[in-house]
Motif scaffolding. Sequence first.
Motif, PDB file in Angstrom:
ATOM      1  N   GLY A 137      -8.486  -0.877  -1.786  1.00 30.79           N
ATOM      2  CA  GLY A 137      -7.572  -0.436  -0.751  1.00 30.79           C
ATOM      3  C   GLY A 137      -8.302  -0.198   0.550  1.00 30.79           C
ATOM      4  O   GLY A 137      -9.515  -0.328   0.641  1.00 30.79           O
ATOM      5  N   LEU A 138      -7.536   0.141   1.544  1.00 29.87           N
ATOM      6  CA  LEU A 138      -8.129   0.476   2.832  1.00 29.87           C
ATOM      7  C   LEU A 138      -8.855   1.817   2.728  1.00 29.87           C
ATOM      8  O   LEU A 138      -8.327   2.765   2.163  1.00 29.87           O
ATOM      9  CB  LEU A 138      -7.047   0.564   3.900  1.00 29.87           C
ATOM     10  CG  LEU A 138      -6.339  -0.741   4.245  1.00 29.87           C
ATOM     11  CD1 LEU A 138      -5.099  -0.461   5.080  1.00 29.87           C
ATOM     12  CD2 LEU A 138      -7.279  -1.661   5.000  1.00 29.87           C
ATOM     13  N   GLN A 161       0.648   5.106   1.459  1.00 32.02           N
ATOM     14  CA  GLN A 161      -0.145   5.989   2.307  1.00 32.02           C
ATOM     15  C   GLN A 161       0.415   7.392   2.226  1.00 32.02           C
ATOM     16  O   GLN A 161       1.512   7.670   2.690  1.00 32.02           O
ATOM     17  CB  GLN A 161      -0.137   5.517   3.762  1.00 32.02           C
ATOM     18  CG  GLN A 161      -0.811   6.486   4.696  1.00 32.02           C
ATOM     19  CD  GLN A 161      -1.741   5.808   5.683  1.00 32.02           C
ATOM     20  OE1 GLN A 161      -1.705   4.596   5.825  1.00 32.02           O
ATOM     21  NE2 GLN A 161      -2.567   6.562   6.361  1.00 32.02           N
ATOM     22  N   LYS A 163      -1.845  10.487   2.742  1.00 33.20           N
ATOM     23  CA  LYS A 163      -2.497  11.328   3.736  1.00 33.20           C
ATOM     24  C   LYS A 163      -3.151  10.448   4.792  1.00 33.20           C
ATOM     25  O   LYS A 163      -2.531  10.068   5.772  1.00 33.20           O
ATOM     26  CB  LYS A 163      -3.496  12.258   3.058  1.00 33.20           C
ATOM     27  CG  LYS A 163      -2.809  13.291   2.191  1.00 33.20           C
ATOM     28  CD  LYS A 163      -3.786  14.244   1.554  1.00 33.20           C
ATOM     29  CE  LYS A 163      -3.048  15.270   0.698  1.00 33.20           C
ATOM     30  NZ  LYS A 163      -3.996  16.182   0.016  1.00 33.20           N
ATOM     31  N   LYS A 164      -4.393  10.090   4.583  1.00 34.38           N
ATOM     32  CA  LYS A 164      -5.071   9.372   5.642  1.00 34.38           C
ATOM     33  C   LYS A 164      -5.222   7.889   5.373  1.00 34.38           C
ATOM     34  O   LYS A 164      -4.968   7.074   6.249  1.00 34.38           O
ATOM     35  CB  LYS A 164      -6.448  10.001   5.882  1.00 34.38           C
ATOM     36  CG  LYS A 164      -6.354  11.413   6.442  1.00 34.38           C
ATOM     37  CD  LYS A 164      -7.700  12.037   6.597  1.00 34.38           C
ATOM     38  CE  LYS A 164      -7.569  13.464   7.102  1.00 34.38           C
ATOM     39  NZ  LYS A 164      -8.863  14.166   7.093  1.00 34.38           N
ATOM     40  N   ALA A 165      -5.647   7.548   4.182  1.00 31.02           N
ATOM     41  CA  ALA A 165      -5.938   6.141   3.924  1.00 31.02           C
ATOM     42  C   ALA A 165      -4.959   5.551   2.930  1.00 31.02           C
ATOM     43  O   ALA A 165      -4.699   6.141   1.894  1.00 31.02           O
ATOM     44  CB  ALA A 165      -7.360   5.977   3.401  1.00 31.02           C
ATOM     45  N   PRO A 166      -4.400   4.395   3.231  1.00 35.82           N
ATOM     46  CA  PRO A 166      -3.501   3.743   2.271  1.00 35.82           C
ATOM     47  C   PRO A 166      -4.226   3.394   0.982  1.00 35.82           C
ATOM     48  O   PRO A 166      -5.382   3.000   1.005  1.00 35.82           O
ATOM     49  CB  PRO A 166      -3.062   2.480   3.006  1.00 35.82           C
ATOM     50  CG  PRO A 166      -3.330   2.736   4.447  1.00 35.82           C
ATOM     51  CD  PRO A 166      -4.515   3.632   4.478  1.00 35.82           C
ATOM     52  N   THR A 167      -3.520   3.550  -0.119  1.00 38.59           N
ATOM     53  CA  THR A 167      -4.050   3.113  -1.414  1.00 38.59           C
ATOM     54  C   THR A 167      -3.351   1.835  -1.828  1.00 38.59           C
ATOM     55  O   THR A 167      -2.150   1.683  -1.655  1.00 38.59           O
ATOM     56  CB  THR A 167      -3.872   4.185  -2.494  1.00 38.59           C
ATOM     57  OG1 THR A 167      -2.484   4.557  -2.536  1.00 38.59           O
ATOM     58  CG2 THR A 167      -4.695   5.405  -2.189  1.00 38.59           C
ATOM     59  N   PHE A 168      -4.135   0.954  -2.389  1.00 36.08           N
ATOM     60  CA  PHE A 168      -3.632  -0.369  -2.752  1.00 36.08           C
ATOM     61  C   PHE A 168      -2.710  -0.277  -3.962  1.00 36.08           C
ATOM     62  O   PHE A 168      -3.009   0.407  -4.931  1.00 36.08           O
ATOM     63  CB  PHE A 168      -4.840  -1.261  -3.054  1.00 36.08           C
ATOM     64  CG  PHE A 168      -4.501  -2.604  -3.595  1.00 36.08           C
ATOM     65  CD1 PHE A 168      -4.641  -2.873  -4.946  1.00 36.08           C
ATOM     66  CD2 PHE A 168      -4.051  -3.600  -2.764  1.00 36.08           C
ATOM     67  CE1 PHE A 168      -4.337  -4.109  -5.458  1.00 36.08           C
ATOM     68  CE2 PHE A 168      -3.747  -4.853  -3.259  1.00 36.08           C
ATOM     69  CZ  PHE A 168      -3.896  -5.107  -4.614  1.00 36.08           C
ATOM     70  N   LEU A 201     -10.613   4.855   5.009  1.00 41.29           N
ATOM     71  CA  LEU A 201     -10.633   5.380   6.358  1.00 41.29           C
ATOM     72  C   LEU A 201     -12.055   5.682   6.786  1.00 41.29           C
ATOM     73  O   LEU A 201     -12.784   6.408   6.105  1.00 41.29           O
ATOM     74  CB  LEU A 201      -9.777   6.644   6.448  1.00 41.29           C
ATOM     75  CG  LEU A 201      -9.670   7.284   7.824  1.00 41.29           C
ATOM     76  CD1 LEU A 201      -8.902   6.368   8.769  1.00 41.29           C
ATOM     77  CD2 LEU A 201      -8.966   8.636   7.727  1.00 41.29           C
ATOM     78  N   TYR A 211       0.850  -1.185   0.000  1.00 36.44           N
ATOM     79  CA  TYR A 211       0.000   0.000   0.000  1.00 36.44           C
ATOM     80  C   TYR A 211       0.889   1.240   0.000  1.00 36.44           C
ATOM     81  O   TYR A 211       1.999   1.225   0.535  1.00 36.44           O
ATOM     82  CB  TYR A 211      -0.866   0.075   1.258  1.00 36.44           C
ATOM     83  CG  TYR A 211      -1.887  -1.003   1.428  1.00 36.44           C
ATOM     84  CD1 TYR A 211      -1.578  -2.189   2.076  1.00 36.44           C
ATOM     85  CD2 TYR A 211      -3.186  -0.826   0.982  1.00 36.44           C
ATOM     86  CE1 TYR A 211      -2.523  -3.170   2.261  1.00 36.44           C
ATOM     87  CE2 TYR A 211      -4.148  -1.802   1.173  1.00 36.44           C
ATOM     88  CZ  TYR A 211      -3.808  -2.968   1.815  1.00 36.44           C
ATOM     89  OH  TYR A 211      -4.749  -3.941   2.002  1.00 36.44           O
ATOM     90  N   TYR A 231     -10.156   1.508   9.670  1.00 34.56           N
ATOM     91  CA  TYR A 231     -10.239   1.326   8.231  1.00 34.56           C
ATOM     92  C   TYR A 231     -11.144   0.126   7.930  1.00 34.56           C
ATOM     93  O   TYR A 231     -11.289  -0.781   8.745  1.00 34.56           O
ATOM     94  CB  TYR A 231      -8.871   1.009   7.631  1.00 34.56           C
ATOM     95  CG  TYR A 231      -7.839   2.080   7.745  1.00 34.56           C
ATOM     96  CD1 TYR A 231      -6.906   2.062   8.784  1.00 34.56           C
ATOM     97  CD2 TYR A 231      -7.756   3.097   6.806  1.00 34.56           C
ATOM     98  CE1 TYR A 231      -5.931   3.038   8.886  1.00 34.56           C
ATOM     99  CE2 TYR A 231      -6.779   4.073   6.898  1.00 34.56           C
ATOM    100  CZ  TYR A 231      -5.863   4.032   7.941  1.00 34.56           C
ATOM    101  OH  TYR A 231      -4.900   4.994   8.029  1.00 34.56           O
TER     102      TYR A 231
END
Lengths: 110, 111
Positions: free
Chosen positions: B42-43, A38, A40-45, B45, A36, B35
Motif C-alpha cells: 500500500g501507500l 484510508q 488516518k494518514k496512509a491508505p491501505t491496499f 506516508l 485503498y 507517499y
Amino acid sequence: EDKVVQSPLSLVVHEGDTVTLNCSYEVTNFRSLLWYKQEKKAPTFLFMLTSSGIEKKSGRLSSILDKKELFSILNITATQTGDSAVYLCAVSNTGNQFYFGTGTSLTVIP
Amino acid sequence: NAGVTQTPKFRILKIGQSMTLQCAQDMNHNYMYWYRQDPGMGLKLIYYSVGAGITDKGEVPNGYNVSRSTTEDFPLRLELAAPSQTSVYFCASRQGDRGYTFGSGTRLTVV
C-alpha cells in the motif's frame, strides 16, 4: 483526458448494512485498478484488479472489474463501525502512471 | 487544469546522489502529502503538511526532507539516494473533508 471518478462522494449507513462503492475510469492503455482504504494518514491496499469479471474477495469486502464498461465496484457486506474510512480508487496505465479518484467517504453509525 | 502536478515523471539516480521531487497544487488546499508505493504494497506516508510552514513526519520519513514555504508547493528532497528508495512517489492534497487529489506519480530508480 485520463480520469477516475468515484461515487458517491460520501455515504452514511447503519451497522449491518451492505454498501456498494463505484469507480469509473477513462484511462488510456489501462493496466490495473486498485482499491485503498484510508482511515488516518496512509491508505491501505485492498485489491488490485486486472481482469474483467473475476471477483476478488477478502472477508466482507469484495470487488470486481468490468473493462468493457470501464468501471469497478467495491462491496462491503454487514458493515461495521471500523469500516468507516475514505475508500480510494486508482487506475494505472502501461506507462506506470496512476490516476486517483477523490475517494468515497463512508461513515458507519452504530 | 486544476490539480496536483508532480515532476519529474521518471528519474534514475546513482547511489549517493541527491534530488528534489517537485509537487505543486493550484486548488489552495491546506493539506499536502507525500507517499511512496512499493510493488505489492500500500501507500506509505513519508511526510505531510497541514499548511504553509508546517510539516510533520509520516510512517517512513528516514532519508527524506520536505519544506512548505507556500501553500502551493511541497517539494520532497532525497539527500543521499539509496537503492531502498527505488519506488513510485505520489504527492496528494486535500481540503477539509473533501476528497484527495493525487498527482500522477514519479517513478524513481536508484542504481
